[in-house]
Design an enzyme around this catalytic site. Structure first.
Site: not given
Ligand code: SAH
Length: 283
Positions: A72, A189, A50
């Site tokens: 994306k 998100m 991803d």
């Molecule tokens: N499966 C992922 C979440 C995917 S949804 C998990 O468990 O973390 C995508 C969202 O995850 C983003 O919009 C943000 O809110 C969060 N996210 C992912 N990576 C991040 C990071 N390095 N720092 C802060 N938020 C993050």
């Protein structure tokens, strides 16, 4: 003398389907990968990853592995979930092992459940290797605990994106039920919906000065933290200047001292309080 039928050597048995492993890649720092994840990456013939997967994680891939970016790219729309399933299925009969690499943990807003269901219905069993979810990584790097004996006894992982992507949609959660002052909400998100989130909290009766700590790029080199209140979020979300990916921690723990730099954009009147052993910046 008895004769035995000759074996027909022209028929080759069908190739077994590939082993498919859903792997959590963490939100950034490749050092946080599990040993299992590193081993799976090193053995995979095909890796589908991803957008939010840190590219340094891919250094663990076998040099001959096929790497497929399914996120994306440069303003292009993201891959559709059905297309991802199709690519996995196409490769499944040709290779031995496929890794589907996802940011954070595959089962926290990662659509891991949908991918597993699609693969199962095609007769492919899947293994899952968990990763550290963004809220947990953000808590570790800021040293703000998600739970705390005096301040928070429960944590909710909430999505700030609606089913149609991006539309504020907090109708499914009873925010009023959570305002006992002992609760943390970790909102994923929510960059585009931060204002709506703040307003939802206020409408539900959360105190205007409820602390909110946003962490951008948690566990990555560009990590940024910004602190505000529920009221700031509702009235001037742009003051936080949030960039994706960011996670928002809402609740009293978010008022605890933060390890490392934090931008304070608070305008709401703050009352300082003392817990059993720590002073809260806001409560
Ligand atoms: N499966 C992922 C979440 C995917 S949804 C998990 O468990 O973390 C995508 C969202 O995850 C983003 O919009 C943000 O809110 C969060 N996210 C992912 N990576 C991040 C990071 N390095 N720092 C802060 N938020 C993050």
């Amino acid at each position: 003398m008895r004769t035995f039928p000759q074996l027909d050597n022209t028929l080759t048995p069908p190739r077994p389907m590939a082993r498919v492993v859903l792997v959590g890649a963490n939100p950034g720092d490749p050092e946080l990968l599990t040993l299992k994840a590193v081993r799976a990456l090193g053995s995979a013939d095909v890796i589908l990853y991803d957008e939010l997967v840190d590219r340094s994680v891919l250094e663990h891939a076998h040099s001959e592995a096929t790497l497929i970016h399914v996120g994306k790219r440069g303003g292009q729309p993201s891959w559709k979930q059905a297309d991802i399933h199709e690519v996995i299925l196409e490769h499944a009969s040709a290779v031995q092992m496929i890794v589907r690499l996802k940011g954070g943990d595959p089962f926290v807003f990662g659509r891991g459940g949908e991918e597993i269901a699609a693969l199962r219905s095609a007769g492919i069993e899947v293994e899952v290797i968990p990763g550290i979810t963004a809220a947990v990584a953000a808590a570790a790097s800021t040293q703000v605990p998600l739970t705390h004996r005096d301040l928070s006894r429960t944590v909710t992982f909430l999505s700030g994106a609606g089913p149609g992507h991006g539309l504020p949609d907090f109708t499914h959660i009873d925010m009023a039920a959570l305002i006992d002052g002992q609760h943390t909400i970790a909102v994923y998100m929510a960059v585009r919906t931060a204002g709506a989130l703040g307003q939802t909290l206020l409408d539900a009766g959360w105190a205007a000065h409820t602390p909110v700590l946003a962490i951008e790029n948690a566990s990555r080199p560009g990590e940024r933290r910004v602190r505000a209140t529920a009221q700031d979020l509702a009235l001037r979300p742009q003051a936080l200047a949030l960039q994706s990916p960011a996670i928002l921690l809402v609740g009293r723990v978010a008022g605890l001292p933060v390890h490392g730099p934090v931008d304070e954009v608070v305008q709401t009147t703050i009352e300082r309080v003392q817990t059993q052993n720590q002073e809260l910046a806001y409560a």
